[in-house]
Structures are given as structure tokens and as C-alpha cells.
Design a protein around this motif. Sequence first.
Motif, PDB file in Angstrom:
ATOM      1  N   TYR A 236       0.824  -1.206   0.000  1.00  0.00           N
ATOM      2  CA  TYR A 236       0.000   0.000   0.000  1.00  0.00           C
ATOM      3  C   TYR A 236       0.864   1.263   0.000  1.00  0.00           C
ATOM      4  O   TYR A 236       0.480   2.276  -0.606  1.00  0.00           O
ATOM      5  N   LEU A 237       1.998   1.223   0.659  1.00  0.00           N
ATOM      6  CA  LEU A 237       2.907   2.368   0.656  1.00  0.00           C
ATOM      7  C   LEU A 237       3.373   2.671  -0.769  1.00  0.00           C
ATOM      8  O   LEU A 237       3.358   3.826  -1.217  1.00  0.00           O
ATOM      9  N   ILE A 238       3.769   1.637  -1.486  1.00  0.00           N
ATOM     10  CA  ILE A 238       4.209   1.809  -2.874  1.00  0.00           C
ATOM     11  C   ILE A 238       3.052   2.300  -3.739  1.00  0.00           C
ATOM     12  O   ILE A 238       3.215   3.198  -4.579  1.00  0.00           O
ATOM     13  N   ALA A 239       1.865   1.723  -3.524  1.00  0.00           N
ATOM     14  CA  ALA A 239       0.700   2.125  -4.314  1.00  0.00           C
ATOM     15  C   ALA A 239       0.368   3.597  -4.108  1.00  0.00           C
ATOM     16  O   ALA A 239       0.039   4.312  -5.057  1.00  0.00           O
TER      17      ALA A 239
ATOM     18  N   GLY B 279       8.267   3.158  -8.652  1.00  0.00           N
ATOM     19  CA  GLY B 279       7.700   2.135  -7.790  1.00  0.00           C
ATOM     20  C   GLY B 279       7.360   0.829  -8.462  1.00  0.00           C
ATOM     21  O   GLY B 279       7.025  -0.141  -7.771  1.00  0.00           O
ATOM     22  N   ILE B 280       7.470   0.754  -9.787  1.00  0.00           N
ATOM     23  CA  ILE B 280       7.024  -0.478 -10.448  1.00  0.00           C
ATOM     24  C   ILE B 280       7.937  -1.651 -10.109  1.00  0.00           C
ATOM     25  O   ILE B 280       7.479  -2.779  -9.896  1.00  0.00           O
ATOM     26  N   GLU B 281       9.254  -1.406 -10.017  1.00  0.00           N
ATOM     27  CA  GLU B 281      10.163  -2.487  -9.633  1.00  0.00           C
ATOM     28  C   GLU B 281       9.925  -2.899  -8.184  1.00  0.00           C
ATOM     29  O   GLU B 281       9.881  -4.090  -7.864  1.00  0.00           O
ATOM     30  N   ALA B 282       9.730  -1.905  -7.307  1.00  0.00           N
ATOM     31  CA  ALA B 282       9.491  -2.205  -5.894  1.00  0.00           C
ATOM     32  C   ALA B 282       8.199  -2.988  -5.719  1.00  0.00           C
ATOM     33  O   ALA B 282       8.129  -3.923  -4.910  1.00  0.00           O
TER      34      ALA B 282
ATOM     35  N   GLN C 220      13.903  -4.095   3.257  1.00  0.00           N
ATOM     36  CA  GLN C 220      14.851  -3.025   2.968  1.00  0.00           C
ATOM     37  C   GLN C 220      15.190  -2.963   1.485  1.00  0.00           C
ATOM     38  O   GLN C 220      15.358  -1.875   0.925  1.00  0.00           O
ATOM     39  N   ALA C 221      15.271  -4.114   0.828  1.00  0.00           N
ATOM     40  CA  ALA C 221      15.570  -4.126  -0.604  1.00  0.00           C
ATOM     41  C   ALA C 221      14.424  -3.492  -1.390  1.00  0.00           C
ATOM     42  O   ALA C 221      14.657  -2.726  -2.341  1.00  0.00           O
ATOM     43  N   VAL C 222      13.179  -3.802  -0.998  1.00  0.00           N
ATOM     44  CA  VAL C 222      12.024  -3.212  -1.666  1.00  0.00           C
ATOM     45  C   VAL C 222      12.009  -1.704  -1.447  1.00  0.00           C
ATOM     46  O   VAL C 222      11.801  -0.921  -2.386  1.00  0.00           O
ATOM     47  N   LEU C 223      12.236  -1.283  -0.201  1.00  0.00           N
ATOM     48  CA  LEU C 223      12.258   0.151   0.103  1.00  0.00           C
ATOM     49  C   LEU C 223      13.384   0.869  -0.628  1.00  0.00           C
ATOM     50  O   LEU C 223      13.212   1.997  -1.099  1.00  0.00           O
ATOM     51  N   THR C 224      14.536   0.216  -0.728  1.00  0.00           N
ATOM     52  CA  THR C 224      15.665   0.828  -1.425  1.00  0.00           C
ATOM     53  C   THR C 224      15.313   1.114  -2.873  1.00  0.00           C
ATOM     54  O   THR C 224      15.627   2.189  -3.414  1.00  0.00           O
TER      55      THR C 224
END
Length: 219
Positions: free
Chosen positions: A97-100, A113-116, A129-133
Motif C-alpha cells: 500500500y505504501l508503494i501504491a 515504484g514499479i520495480e518495488a 529493505q531491498a524493496v524500500l531501497t
Amino acid sequence: MAYNSVVSASILTTKLHFPSYRAGLVSRPGLVDRLHAGLSRRLTLISAPAGYGKTTLISEWIHRIQERSEEDGTTLPEFAWLSLDEEDNDPGRFLTYLIAAMSRSEKHDRSVGIEAFGMAQSPQPESHQAVLTSLINDLASVRDGTVLVIDDYHLIDSQAVDSILLFLLEHKPSSLHLVVLTRSDPPLPLARFRAGNDMTELRAADLRFSIAESTIYLN
């Protein structure tokens, strides 16, 4: 397929909708000015019990910024909204939801944000952490300012989610400002942010109506 289409098919988009501004409510220009001055800091924390008008204040702030932009042509920051519920204690769901929320910005490139998002939704997801990075690196390429408002954070009782928020706060690009609305203080290093003049705080005493405001409200 467009990224927003992927997100819309997998999440409840009403959690990303802004509260509507209602004309005729008691205006809080002093508090609005404090919120606007706090954009240069890392975090704005609005912590007060239910009924103190936290969400209403943010709605007025966004409305006033839009008015100011139309009047004098100043650059309008992009606002993103995320309303939380108890199910967001799951860190994977919170990340999604944060990415969305960040991806819905009209000013952001469609690739933000599409890769995350793909990493978070993978059958074998990467570390948080990898997703947030990945998300932070995308946001670092955005020149215009973005304000992310996270509402009802008091519903979170997860160390993993708290760690995600802290990682974002400590590594965010300068163009991103976070606003957290809550009924109780989150377990973040608030004393450190406060000592470093890196946080704007509004609490029940600030949100309480003055005599003049109470008179306007009652009339």
C-alpha cells in the motif's frame, strides 16, 4: 499494462483517497502555516485523541496550498495519502500500500515504484529493505516535492512495520516529506528528530479550539 492498473487490481484503492475538504468549517490558519513551515523537516507528527480534527486539518492544509498555488503560481507539492487499518500490521501488505500510494502521483514518472511493487508481490519476495531501497531510488529521481500522509498509525502494532517506516524516514530523498496522523506516539526516535529540529509536532493542546474559534464553531 500500466502500473496503476496492476495496483488497482490488487488493492483497495479507497485507502488511498484523500478526505474531502468541507467549506464552512472553522479555519485554522495558524496551524496551516505551521504545517507548511514544517515541509523542510523530515517528519510532521500530529498526535491527538479522536475528535481533535487531525484529518480535517490536513484537508484544509491541502486545500490552502492548492489555493495559494492558483493565486501566485507557486509550485504545488504532490500529496499522497494512505489510510491504515489493523490488517496493515502485515509488513508485506503495508509495503504494497505504501508503494501504491506513492505511485498515484500525477507528477511521478509511470516507472516510479514499479520495480518495488514487483519485488513486494513476488512469490519469493525480497527483504523489506531491498524493496524500500528500490522505491527510494525511484523517488530520488523526482524533482518536485511529494508529501506522504499516513493516517491512523495508532492501529499499527508491528515492529516490522515500524522498522519499515523508520528506514523510509532515515533514507528518504529530500523531496519527500512524511506526515503521520495518530492517536498515540509511534515507537520512533522522536527525541532524536526533535533534538535535530527535524520534526514538526502538533498535539492535543495545539489542536484544541481557542475561545474565539469555539465561538465561531458554536455560531
